[in-house]
Design a protein around this motif. Structure first.
Motif, mmCIF file in Angstrom:
data_model
loop_
_atom_site.group_PDB
_atom_site.id
_atom_site.type_symbol
_atom_site.label_atom_id
_atom_site.label_comp_id
_atom_site.label_asym_id
_atom_site.label_seq_id
_atom_site.Cartn_x
_atom_site.Cartn_y
_atom_site.Cartn_z
ATOM 1 N N SER A 66 0.887 -1.134 -0.005
ATOM 2 C CA SER A 66 0.058 0.119 0.092
ATOM 3 C C SER A 66 1.000 1.237 0.015
ATOM 4 C CB SER A 66 -1.000 -0.009 1.148
ATOM 5 O OG SER A 66 -0.211 0.041 2.414
ATOM 6 N N THR A 121 -1.650 -7.436 0.136
ATOM 7 C CA THR A 121 -2.502 -6.476 0.708
ATOM 8 C C THR A 121 -3.953 -6.767 1.096
ATOM 9 O OG1 THR A 121 -3.098 -5.163 -1.225
ATOM 10 C CG2 THR A 121 -1.107 -4.420 -0.317
ATOM 11 N N THR A 162 -7.919 -5.698 2.756
ATOM 12 C CA THR A 162 -8.895 -4.370 2.612
ATOM 13 C C THR A 162 -9.886 -4.218 3.919
ATOM 14 O OG1 THR A 162 -8.935 -4.657 0.242
ATOM 15 C CG2 THR A 162 -10.896 -3.147 1.517
ATOM 16 N N ASP A 169 -0.176 -3.652 8.545
ATOM 17 C CA ASP A 169 0.668 -2.500 8.572
ATOM 18 C C ASP A 169 1.612 -2.312 9.556
ATOM 19 O OD1 ASP A 169 -0.542 -1.257 6.205
ATOM 20 O OD2 ASP A 169 -2.045 0.040 7.408
ATOM 21 N N GLU A 187 -10.407 0.744 3.033
ATOM 22 C CA GLU A 187 -8.721 1.206 2.935
ATOM 23 C C GLU A 187 -7.925 -0.149 2.624
ATOM 24 O OE1 GLU A 187 -7.216 4.663 4.815
ATOM 25 O OE2 GLU A 187 -9.064 4.743 6.071
ATOM 26 N N ARG A 188 -6.881 0.146 2.315
ATOM 27 C CA ARG A 188 -5.775 -1.230 1.981
ATOM 28 C C ARG A 188 -4.858 -1.061 3.038
ATOM 29 N NH1 ARG A 188 -2.569 -0.525 -3.057
ATOM 30 N NH2 ARG A 188 -1.965 -2.707 -2.856
ATOM 31 N N ASN A 210 -1.196 -3.444 4.564
ATOM 32 C CA ASN A 210 -0.133 -4.540 4.265
ATOM 33 C C ASN A 210 -0.283 -5.596 5.365
ATOM 34 O OD1 ASN A 210 1.098 -2.878 2.166
ATOM 35 N ND2 ASN A 210 2.252 -1.724 3.720
#
Length: 218
Positions: free
Chosen positions: A71, A105, A107, A141, A185-186, A188
């Motif tokens: 992302s 990734t 979502t 993330d 939203e994406r 990781n």
């Protein structure tokens, strides 16, 4: 190597487009205090190498391969990012073994708040779902989280992708980007590397499901 324990919520200071790559400048006063050129810092779970350092910022080169599979391509100046320095031998392993190598990734599908925590549901690529188990670990993330539930994709329902849920405590909500990630939203994802090693070893031992393991009665 990292542990998935975010040290600082930094911000994107600048982005230089280089065609097949970008140069990211990240503001992170804490993580740069003892950082040197060539050191590794995880940015939203992606292991990046410090190319320049200036006061409270560091700059890293991000290749096309990383932009295509994470992302980071969607970052803009001012965006907040999770930061963690590489672990040292003397540091406690507070999360789990994280390589900083993003597998894909996901979502954000939904958020369900409660009085003291928040449950977040995330869709993930179907080929990664097999590495997740309830009470196992996943990095979202750059954050080491414990999986609550895992659901494989429903092949008969395109609106039911592979997905998992995690529970976020107030500390995680306040100190990481997951506190503000909304549906759509994406993020990781890095699955537990131990699961991938186990799969590889078992594949070498049993090439296909019809080949019995030595010592089996079948």
């Amino acid at each position: 190597m990292f542990t998935g324990i975010v040290e600082e919520l930094g911000s994107v200071d600048g982005i230089e487009d280089q065609g097949d790559a970008v140069r990211l400048t990240i503001r992170g006063p804490l993580v740069v205090t003892d950082a040197g050129l060539g050191d590794s810092i995880a940015v939203n779970g992606c292991c990046l190498t410090i190319a320049e350092r200036d006061g409270e910022t560091f700059t890293a080169d991000v290749m096309r391969e990383t932009l295509d599979k994470t992302s980071l391509a969607g970052l803009e100046p001012g965006h907040r990012v999770n930061l963690e320095r590489a672990v040292t031998a003397a540091k406690r392993l507070g999360g789990h073994i994280v390589q900083g190598h993003v597998d894909g990734t996901g979502t954000v599908l939904s958020r369900t708040p409660s009085a003291h925590w928040e449950v977040v549901e995330v869709a993930l690529p179907a080929d990664l779902a097999r590495y997740l188990v309830p009470k196992g670990s996943i990095t979202v993330d750059g954050i080491s989280l414990t999986v609550i539930d895992v659901h494989d994709a429903d092949t008969d329902d395109p609106e039911a992708p592979a997905r998992f849920t995690v529970s976020l405590i107030p500390e995680t909500l306040a100190r990481t980007t997951l506190g503000s990630r909304g549906p759509g939203e994406r993020v990781n994802l890095e699955v537990d590397v131990l699961a991938k090693y186990v799969e590889r070893l078992l594949a070498a031992r049993v090439p296909d499901a019809t080949t019995p393991v030595e010592g089996d009665d079948a």
